[in-house]
Motif scaffolding. Structure first.
Motif, mmCIF file in Angstrom:
data_model
loop_
_atom_site.group_PDB
_atom_site.id
_atom_site.type_symbol
_atom_site.label_atom_id
_atom_site.label_comp_id
_atom_site.label_asym_id
_atom_site.label_seq_id
_atom_site.Cartn_x
_atom_site.Cartn_y
_atom_site.Cartn_z
ATOM 1 N N ARG A 1 91.316 20.259 2.736
ATOM 2 C CA ARG A 1 90.105 20.101 1.953
ATOM 3 C C ARG A 1 89.658 18.650 1.981
ATOM 4 O O ARG A 1 88.480 18.356 2.159
ATOM 5 C CB ARG A 1 90.386 20.539 0.515
ATOM 6 N N GLU B 1 94.007 23.320 -10.160
ATOM 7 C CA GLU B 1 94.048 22.427 -11.315
ATOM 8 C C GLU B 1 92.881 21.453 -11.233
ATOM 9 O O GLU B 1 92.547 20.962 -10.155
ATOM 10 C CB GLU B 1 95.361 21.653 -11.319
ATOM 11 N N THR B 2 92.277 21.197 -12.390
ATOM 12 C CA THR B 2 91.183 20.247 -12.409
ATOM 13 C C THR B 2 91.218 19.455 -13.699
ATOM 14 O O THR B 2 91.965 19.759 -14.617
ATOM 15 C CB THR B 2 89.832 20.979 -12.279
ATOM 16 N N LEU C 1 97.405 15.829 -16.135
ATOM 17 C CA LEU C 1 97.047 15.019 -14.973
ATOM 18 C C LEU C 1 97.335 13.551 -15.236
ATOM 19 O O LEU C 1 96.949 13.006 -16.256
ATOM 20 C CB LEU C 1 95.560 15.178 -14.647
ATOM 21 N N ASN D 1 95.292 21.394 0.068
ATOM 22 C CA ASN D 1 94.661 20.199 -0.466
ATOM 23 C C ASN D 1 94.367 19.202 0.642
ATOM 24 O O ASN D 1 93.345 18.513 0.612
ATOM 25 C CB ASN D 1 95.557 19.578 -1.543
ATOM 26 N N GLU E 1 87.667 17.458 -9.335
ATOM 27 C CA GLU E 1 88.291 17.951 -8.112
ATOM 28 C C GLU E 1 89.153 19.147 -8.447
ATOM 29 O O GLU E 1 89.803 19.173 -9.482
ATOM 30 C CB GLU E 1 89.187 16.854 -7.549
ATOM 31 N N PHE E 2 89.165 20.130 -7.590
ATOM 32 C CA PHE E 2 90.003 21.297 -7.809
ATOM 33 C C PHE E 2 91.133 21.267 -6.791
ATOM 34 O O PHE E 2 90.914 21.455 -5.605
ATOM 35 C CB PHE E 2 89.183 22.583 -7.665
ATOM 36 N N GLU E 3 92.348 21.016 -7.287
ATOM 37 C CA GLU E 3 93.475 20.946 -6.382
ATOM 38 C C GLU E 3 94.291 22.214 -6.466
ATOM 39 O O GLU E 3 94.567 22.698 -7.568
ATOM 40 C CB GLU E 3 94.368 19.777 -6.773
#
Lengths: 542, 383
Positions: free
Chosen positions: A388, B165-166, A432, A385, B173-175
């Motif tokens: 990126r 995860e998004t 999230l 991450n 965002e794709f983490e």
């Protein structure tokens, strides 16, 4: 990570890729015009080259790959132990010990001591005494030292580096975090796969390398022998440290000696002891009954600075506390620079947790205002991450327009959601969290302490794994407990030590004519990816 | 009996994968020709081409997967226009995410919702590249969305399974939340359970691995290894709980392999739900949420060559398998025993069939869709 790492598995957590690109160099130039040849295997399994022109038979020698080739490669054939770490196996060490021309010295890291203490259910004091006993009296090493000096110098230099970098970036309005390069697994991964992050890396060397340089220099002076006659073994928590020891110094690829000659992990040390039970035992009766402090002093080179602290620990993370010590040293730096403006009682460090237990931020606040921050980041997924985000930095520049490269559909969706949110709430089916002031932004920190292994160095690939009756998690907690038992001599609370060490470092470089860069700094090189499909397939293991 | 409804000459080179949107009549394809195509699953409209996704990947596209609607197929969010999104995984080691723009604002929102099936499958919709996900070392073999569309799993020749995860609404965002290193070799397929966050991966190392999140710290780990196949496992699929033959106390998985067998595995869910804070259980078991998997049965033999793909119908509970021999075999479960319902030979002529799925047309009939080395996408009616 997987709990299925075996004792013999030499892989560290970031696994190398599959293609080896060691260039195929012809043995000698004049033989390159040999014409068409055929390769055959004789009845003993040896490869032969038979010229189609004159039937001349030549025996072929196997291609060799050395450790420094490994660093030049974009990836290697999984953990082909024989090829990669041939010079670093414990058998090689035992062979080298036969060479009585050499003087043997060993340095041992804090995490390795913790791992061994936990594995043998001993206290740190006990394990230190037994290790000194083993190396000095059984394996016949001449000196043994902890990596504390190397680590403290590394911490001090890194903090200086970050403070300078922070000053520069606030002057030029460029903000970018400085990334640690103490973890060779991370560095090699960055060089091979994400060269775009190399410009963010700090060049400050790791404790292993700094210790090696000082150890060899002081021993060489004390015994009046050239450095190449000194063999330095270092006990480290992971296998990538072997690769770090083989990195050539900048501009000195021809140097006749390495600061570190061999790295062994606690796992390998245990195997060595198991394989050679008759000759070497860790639990042997002690040859000396001196206090530990005296033993530390006795077996360190004479001029070792602050030798009473040479095995001491530092505060912060179990990887060395780089992020933490930067904040503490920065705090001291501000107080010293401007004691009127900064009083110690108004400083506070706040910890902000990240998405998982392997990433967290530490914020230094003065009177509730954020003045510095560092992030501790462990493990491959968090590194993913990070790289990126560094590739496409989305950061608003202060005092100017916000340049944000955002997906156009996202903006539309956000607008639509806001519209419908006012009408009826849309339930989020995800876990999230909403972005609050407590979210970690890697681009905004001053420094990121990056370790490839989840939980940091205490859980390195070479540390001894959990016994079957204890879970991996509980085992790591036990090892961390042992680590915390190592006597701590904290830089932040001992400013006199910081000053003494800095003075000593300068004097050391002057009297031994060693450039400060040679002692403290390393360098990075982007590694070319192989593009030739044939070469890739040659080395590929399915 | 299985009858050919339509053969679409979709690609100029091998077609590797097909995916059907769970609620809209859309079909996506993937091919060596580096393009992906989206068709409408409508017999009456003759399966028109909706969009061609190209100029993105540098090598073969091996896998495509539509994202489920927000809230999942079983309990989608009401009064909400869920725009379709597609993920495609390529040999060039990247994953591309595609979506359509919002429909024009001239029409009333309520009207759009009422006619979403038509509006969202209209060929006038522009499918745009929304994101490219990098990370894998080399060729990606398979990708799959989880039941709620917030997790995307991918697997590769680099022997790892990655979980991204998004935000399922914005796909912003794709983490990377996990990289799983458990397999010894190339991983051919990843598949999620249709109703819960359980992941299975199939590999060249002859095993299938099951992954779950830990209860305490949300880390993903391997909770089961299915040993039994004697060759590469090419594909596996979980049973949907809506299957008329499903046993609510069991989780079942079907897998196909180079060893010419179709195997059924099951795990009793009671053990997983059991209360585990009894003091006498040693801590190694407390933390370890291992699942116990058993091979339940091997389906009757039909293929004489490697079997490449399998799918399990949520509607009828039938299983369909395809492979190198170009056969399409349908199996059904009758009172606990599995029998072969039909065998269709030469599904793609002399060419291998790489992928098979059950799908639903816009008239709600169930069909079988196959993708073959001939570049064709064939749609088959079933009884």
């Amino acid at each position: 990570m997987s709990a299925i790492l075996s004792q013999d598995d030499l892989n560290d957590f970031i696994s190398p890729s599959v293609a080896c690109i060691k260039p195929i160099v012809p043995a000698s130039q004049d033989e390159s015009n040999i014409g068409e040849v055929e390769i055959q295997i004789d009845k003993n399994g040896n490869p032969l080259e038979i010229s189609k022109i004159d039937q001349k038979v030549k025996q072929l020698s196997p291609a060799q790959i050395s450790l420094s080739d490994c660093l030049a490669c974009s990836g290697c054939i999984t953990s082909a132990e024989e090829v990669l770490v041939a010079q670093h196996s414990y058998e090689q060490l035992l062979n080298s010990l036969q060479d009585r021309e050499k003087v043997f010295v060993v340095s041992i890291s804090h995490q390795s001591r913790a791992s061994l203490a936990a594995a043998y259910s001993l206290s740190i004091e006990q394990i230190d005494k037994l290790l000194i006993n083993l190396f000095i009296h059984q394996l016949k090493f001449s000196y043994i030292i902890g990596t504390s000096l190397g680590r403290k110098l590394s911490l001090i230099e890194e903090a200086k580096n970050i403070i300078n970098s922070k000053k520069e970036s606030s002057e030029n309005n460029t903000g970018a975090p400085l990334l640690s390069s103490i973890c060779p697994g991370w560095v090699l991964y960055a060089e091979k796969t994400h060269p775009h992050v190399l410009s963010y890396l700090s060049t400050v060397k790791s404790p292993q390398q700094i210790t090696g340089n000082i150890l060899k220099t002081l021993v060489s002076q004390e015994l009046g022998i050239p450095k190449k006659n000194i063999y330095h073994l270092s006990i480290m928590p992971c296998f990538d440290k072997k690769l770090e020891s083989a990195r050539p110094e900048k501009g000195q690829e021809q140097e006749s000696y390495n600061d570190v000659d061999c790295v062994l992990t606690p796992k390998e040390l245990v195997t060595l002891l198991e394989q050679h039970q008759d000759e070497y035992q860790l639990m042997a009766p002690l040859q000396e009954h001196d206090t530990l402090k005296n033993l530390y002093r006795k077996y360190a080179p004479n001029d070792w600075p602050l030798v009473e602290y040479s095995w001491s620990n530092d505060s912060g993370s179990t990887s060395g506390g780089y992020g933490w010590n930067y904040l503490k040293l920065y705090q001291q730096h501000l107080i010293l620079k401007d004691p009127v403006q900064y009083q110690i009682e108004n400083f506070k460090i706040k910890i902000v947790n990240g998405k998982n237990s392997d990433i967290y931020e530490m914020r230094l606040n003065y009177q509730d205002k954020l003045i510095a921050s560092s992030i501790v980041l462990n493990g491959f997924r968090n590194i993913q991450n990070l790289v990126r985000k560094l590739k496409n930095p989305v950061k608003s520049t202060s005092g100017g327009t916000t340049t944000k490269r955002i997906n156009p559909l996202v903006a539309k969706r956000r607008a639509r959601l806001q519209k419908s949110n006012s009408a009826s709430p849309v339930p989020t089916s995800t876990g999230l969290e909403e972005a609050t002031a407590e979210e970690i932004d890697v681009l905004k920190a001053d420094y990121i302490e990056i370790m490839a292994c989840p939980n940091g160095c205490i859980n390195g690939g070479g540390q001894i794994t959990n016994p079957s009756e204890i879970s991996e998690k509980d085992w790591i907690s036990e090892v961390i407990l042992k680590y915390s038992e190592i006597e701590m001599v904290d830089l932040a609370n001992n400013l006199n030590i910081v000053n003494d060490l800095q003075g000593w470092e300068q004097q050391y470089c002057e009297s031994f004519d060693i450039g400060q860069e040679r002692l403290i700094n390393t360098w990075f090189k982007q590694v070319e990816k192989p593009t030739d499909q044939a070469t890739m397939l040659l080395g590929a293991k399915w | 009996m299985v009858e050919l409804l339509k053969s679409i000459k979709a690609h100029t080179d091998k077609a590797w994968s097909v995916s059907a949107h769970p609620t809209l009549p859309l079909l996506a394809t993937a091919s060596t020709d580096k393009t992906s195509k989206i068709y409408k699953l409508s017999k009456v409209q003759n399966f028109p081409l909706i969009s061609k996704l190209e100029d993105t990947h540098k090598r073969s596209i091996r896998a495509v997967s539509f994202k489920p609607p927000l809230g999942g197929v079983d309990a989608p969010v009401e009064n909400y226009l869920d725009l379709p999104a597609l993920a495609s995984g390529s040999f060039d080691s990247t994953i591309s995410i595609w979506g359509i723009d919002e429909p024009e604002n001239e029409v009333d929102d309520d009207e759009i919702l009422a006619n979403q099936s038509e509006i969202l499958t209209n060929p006038n919709n522009e499918w745009n590249l929304m994101a490219i996900i990098e990370g894998h070392e080399n060729e990606i073999k398979s990708i799959d969305w989880n039941w709620s569309g917030n997790l995307l799993a991918s697997c590769s020749r680099d022997k790892t399974v990655w979980i991204w995860e998004t935000d399922p609404e914005t796909l912003e965002e794709f983490e990377c939340i996990s990289v799983l290193n458990d397999h010894q070799h190339d991983i051919k397929n990843v598949t999620w359970h249709p109703n819960q966050n359980l992941l299975a991966s199939s590999s060249y190392d002859d095993t299938i691995r099951i992954y779950k999140q830990d209860i305490d710290d949300d880390d993903w780990s391997c909770v089961g290894v299915l040993n039994g196949h004697n060759g590469t496992v090419w594909c596996s699929k979980f049973e949907n709980k809506h299957n008329p033959n499903a046993d609510p106390k069991k989780i079942r998985l079907v897998s196909v392999s180079d060893d010419l067998t179709v195997r059924l595995w099951s795990s009793i869910t009671e053990v997983v739900d059991k209360h585990i804070d009894d003091d006498y259980i040693p801590s190694s078991i407390k933390h370890n949420s291992e699942m116990i998997w058993e091979q339940e049965t091997i389906l009757p033999e039909a293929h004489k060559y490697p079997i490449y793909a399998v799918d399990w119908s949520a509607k009828t509970g039938k299983i369909v398998s395809v492979g190198s021999d170009s056969k399409i075999v349908v199996y059904k479960e009758v009172e606990g025993k599995w029998i072969i319902e039909s065998v269709k030979d030469q599904g793609h002529g002399v060419h291998e069939i790489n992928s098979v799925i059950w799908a639903t047309l816009d008239d709600k009939t169930e069909v079988i869709v196959t993708a073959g080395d001939d570049g064709n996408i064939n749609i088959w009616s079933t009884d």
